[in-house]
Design an enzyme around this catalytic site. Structure first.
Site, short mmCIF file in Angstrom:
data_model
loop_
_atom_site.label_atom_id
_atom_site.label_comp_id
_atom_site.label_asym_id
_atom_site.label_seq_id
_atom_site.Cartn_x
_atom_site.Cartn_y
_atom_site.Cartn_z
N ASP A 103 -39.18 84.90 -70.46
CA ASP A 103 -39.07 83.82 -69.48
C ASP A 103 -39.16 82.44 -70.12
O ASP A 103 -38.47 81.51 -69.71
CB ASP A 103 -40.19 83.95 -68.42
N CYS A 148 -11.70 41.16 -52.93
CA CYS A 148 -12.31 39.85 -53.18
C CYS A 148 -12.19 39.58 -54.67
O CYS A 148 -12.48 40.44 -55.48
CB CYS A 148 -13.77 39.88 -52.75
N SER A 163 -6.70 87.46 -43.03
CA SER A 163 -7.02 86.37 -42.11
C SER A 163 -6.64 86.84 -40.71
O SER A 163 -6.08 87.92 -40.53
CB SER A 163 -6.26 85.12 -42.49
N LEU A 164 -6.96 86.03 -39.71
CA LEU A 164 -6.69 86.44 -38.33
C LEU A 164 -5.52 85.67 -37.75
O LEU A 164 -5.22 84.56 -38.17
CB LEU A 164 -7.94 86.19 -37.47
N LYS A 181 -16.55 80.95 -34.74
CA LYS A 181 -15.81 80.99 -36.00
C LYS A 181 -16.22 79.78 -36.83
O LYS A 181 -15.96 78.64 -36.45
CB LYS A 181 -14.31 80.97 -35.73
ZN ZN Z 1 -16.64 38.22 -51.94
#
Ligand code: ZN
Length: 676
Positions: free
Chosen positions: A35, A424, A81-82, A112
């Site tokens: 361990d 900006c 799948s269904l 589901k």
């Molecule tokens: Zn600014």
């Protein structure tokens, strides 16, 4: 011993003891010693996740059950799948069809879950293998090591049944999903579109610890195969599986189409009370004998269907449109909505993404809009109810000034998915600054513990920080910081406040010595993150040569595209950047690349080498080191960007490719000569 060597030694030892313990039944060391080794390896791997490999003993259970993560496993029972149904009429058709073929069939209706389907195999009551759906018919992928980290998957069943295979849906709670995405955003990474996406990504990445952290769950909805047990109905199997320690679908047993429809509607009505996303209800024939009789088509079972709920939609009014400014200065419009309940939560805002989106939908302040949750999570404005538009509204335009600092905002084109961004232009913008500083201090960047969003906010509001470099001048204001209780636990004792302040200052001090890839990442240059930072660190001796690098030099680097080259060039061209770099340097922040291979001359600067074949006197590693020491770069593959192919004996396909591309081929002698 270096870390990679220690890791590989630990792995070897653990594998050896695994074999002794599991395969040969003759352990040589105590569990305790074992361990300890395992723990040391786990610790090293968590500190250096780049070295985690699927074969590592931390990634699988010892001995015989060795899992090749991601390897193909054939489906014993197809994971079909269904067939989807969307209306009440379609549903009733299905029920009638079944009733024509069977005597008094019973049905089961279940929610589901919108997750991803996996199959779990148990041998002797022990969890042995977990696989994804894959192609559903032939193969899935082995994801056992990750599934083991899901708490709701019992590793041992209550009963030691010889063999069992079940199918369930792995999902992520909405709340966890939002937290994961918030963190992704903070770290400047890509957001997951919805919880299903996030759960799928989590299950298929390599580190099981991430699975544990992201708290995936599973609900079992079908018994696929069993040995040593007989069942008559689906409901019976679910009850049995629940007793074995699985979390199973809640189901309702129904006989008439009326009962089925009511059960479907009841789930829909309660959709909001589930902590995870539902996308419908499943209607199944309950009797297992009946299922056998009905069989399957090549694609779907004949005994079950999925009824898909339409996404819930609501109308509400746009009260205002706000502009958010992100870390990179991007202006994002946000609709402020009259709060409305939708699929379980109160929705009061929705992102409008960009000007193109606003124009396309023609959204104006005051408009009534139809909202829906994409994958039940992110509210989206679908359309405007034009008839309800009040008089006197005007089309909305994102302003050409930053709403926070007033600097001009410019429109720039980015990739198709994001649309046109408006940013900006002021890199000193306070809105950007707060996010930028948090990013700068984050673990992937300068790693300054204690400089999180709350502390940064306080530092900004009290005027301690005007730009990034101010962080490194906080030391001289220690007393003010303590007086203002910047580290901010309310009602903290003064001695505690000075302690936490000193801790923060020490963390800042400690970060000065970081290598420059962290600094580069921290600067928050758009399109430049950890990877690019590392590339720049390895290609240049210091920050100032990066700052002076030309576009051509940058784009010449492997892994550097036009966008990042331009971004780096633009960033360092700003006078503000120069000022910040100088102040950082003056404060003692490291500006030198610590790359051990840092060049001793620049002879090869800008040149990319590819090495192939056996060289007469050097190993390829030695040659690579020599090239890097002289400022060159070594790449693994030949491309148009390759400058030289250094070829030795028995050069193979790289030589052919280089010749084809007209790349200059050199020998070891040539290399040495170039250096003289
Ligand atoms: Zn600014």
């Amino acid at each position: 011993m270096k870390v990679p060597e220690r890791i590989s030694e630990l792995r070897k030892q653990l594998e050896y003891h695994n074999r002794k313990y599991y395969d040969e039944d003759s352990p040589e060391i105590s569990d305790y010693e074992y361990d300890n080794m395992l723990r040391e390896l786990e610790m090293l791997e968590s500190e250096h996740p780049q070295w985690i490999v699927p074969e590592s003993p931390t990634q699988h259970v010892g001995g015989t059950v060795k899992h090749g993560f991601g390897s193909k496993i054939s489906h014993d029972v197809p994971m079909l799948s269904l067939e989807d149904k969307f209306t009440r009429e379609e549903l009733i058709d299905f029920v009638y069809k079944i009733k024509r073929e069977l005597d008094e069939p019973r049905f089961v209706v279940e929610p589901k879950i919108d997750g991803l389907s996996v199959a779990l195999r148990y041998q002797g009551g022990q969890f042995a293998l977990g696989i994804t759906r894959g192609d559903g018919i032939n193969f899935g992928e082995d994801v056992t090591s990750n599934l083991r980290m899901i708490k709701s998957i019992p590793l041992k069943l209550a009963e030691e049944i010889p063999y069992l295979e079940v199918r369930g849906e792995v999902y992520m709670d909405n709340e966890v999903f939002e937290a994961v995405n918030a963190r992704q955003e903070e770290e400047g990474r890509k957001l997951f579109a919805n919880p299903r996406n996030c759960a799928a990504g989590t299950l298929r990445q390599l580190n099981p610890q991430v699975v544990a952290e992201r708290k995936l769950s599973i609900i079992i909805f079908n018994l696929q195969a069993v040995q040593g047990k007989e069942f008559e109905s689906h409901a019976q199997t679910l009850d049995y599986l629940s007793e074995q320690g699985f979390k199973v679908s809640k189901y309702a047993v129904c006989k008439t189409e009326e009962e089925i429809w009511n059960a479907i509607c009841a789930i829909d009505d309660n959709r909001g009370s589930f902590s995870y996303a539902l996308d419908g209800a499943v209607v199944k024939v309950d009797s297992l004998a009946h299922r056998l009789k009905l069989g399957t088509t090549s694609k779907v079972p004949r005994w079950a269907i999925a009824y898909k709920y339409p996404p819930e939609e609501k109308q509400t009014q746009v009260l205002d449109i706000e502009i958010n400014v992100g870390r990179t200065g991007r202006l994002t419009p946000l609709a402020i909505l009259n709060p409305v309940r939708l699929a379980g939560t109160t929705v009061s805002r929705a992102s409008l993404h960009n000007q193109d989106q606003i124009d396309r939908l023609d959204i104006r302040i005051g408009d009534t809009v139809i909202i829906r949750k994409a994958a039940e999570i992110i509210p989206q404005i679908m359309s405007v109810v034009k008839e309800k538009r009040p008089v006197g509204t005007t089309p909305f335009q994102i302003p050409d000034r930053c709403p926070v600092c007033g600097s001009s905002a410019v429109r720039e084109t980015v990739d198709e998915n994001e649309g046109a961004a408006i940013r900006c232009t002021n890199s000193n913008c306070p809105a950007q600054l707060a996010r930028l500083i948090v990013h700068f201090a984050s673990r992937q960047a300068m790693d300054i513990e204690g400089l999180g969003p709350a502390v940064v906010e306080t530092l900004l509001s009290k005027g301690y920080l005007k730009d990034l470099s101010d962080i490194y001048y906080l030391q001289s204001r220690r007393d003010d910081l303590i007086r203002d209780a910047i580290t901010g636990r309310p009602n903290a004792k003064k001695s505690d406040t000075s302690k936490s302040t000193d801790k923060l200052l020490a963390a800042i001090e400690g970060s000065k010595d970081n290598d420059i890839d962290r600094l580069i990442n921290g600067l928050g240059i758009s399109n430049v993150g950890k990877f690019t930072g590392n590339l720049l660190k390895n290609s240049f001796p210091d920050m100032f040569s990066i700052a002076n690098a030309s576009f051509e030099e940058l784009i010449g680097l492997d892994g550097f595209g036009e966008i990042s080259s331009k971004a780096v060039e633009d960033y360092f061209a700003q006078p503000q950047t120069k000022y910040i770099l100088e102040r950082l340097q003056k404060a003692g922040v490291n500006m030198q690349s610590k790359n051990v291979n840092r060049s001793i001359s620049g002879i090869f600067r800008g040149a990319t080498f590819v090495l192939t074949g056996t060289l007469p006197s050097m190993t390829r590693d030695e040659a690579a080191e020599l090239i890097e020491k002289h400022g060159g770069r070594v790449s693994g593959s030949v491309s148009k960007k390759t400058t030289y192919l250094l070829a030795g004996e028995e050069a193979g396909s790289k030589l052919t490719k280089a010749q084809g591309l007209g790349i200059k081929i050199i020998s070891e002698d040539d290399l040495v000569r170039m250096l003289q």
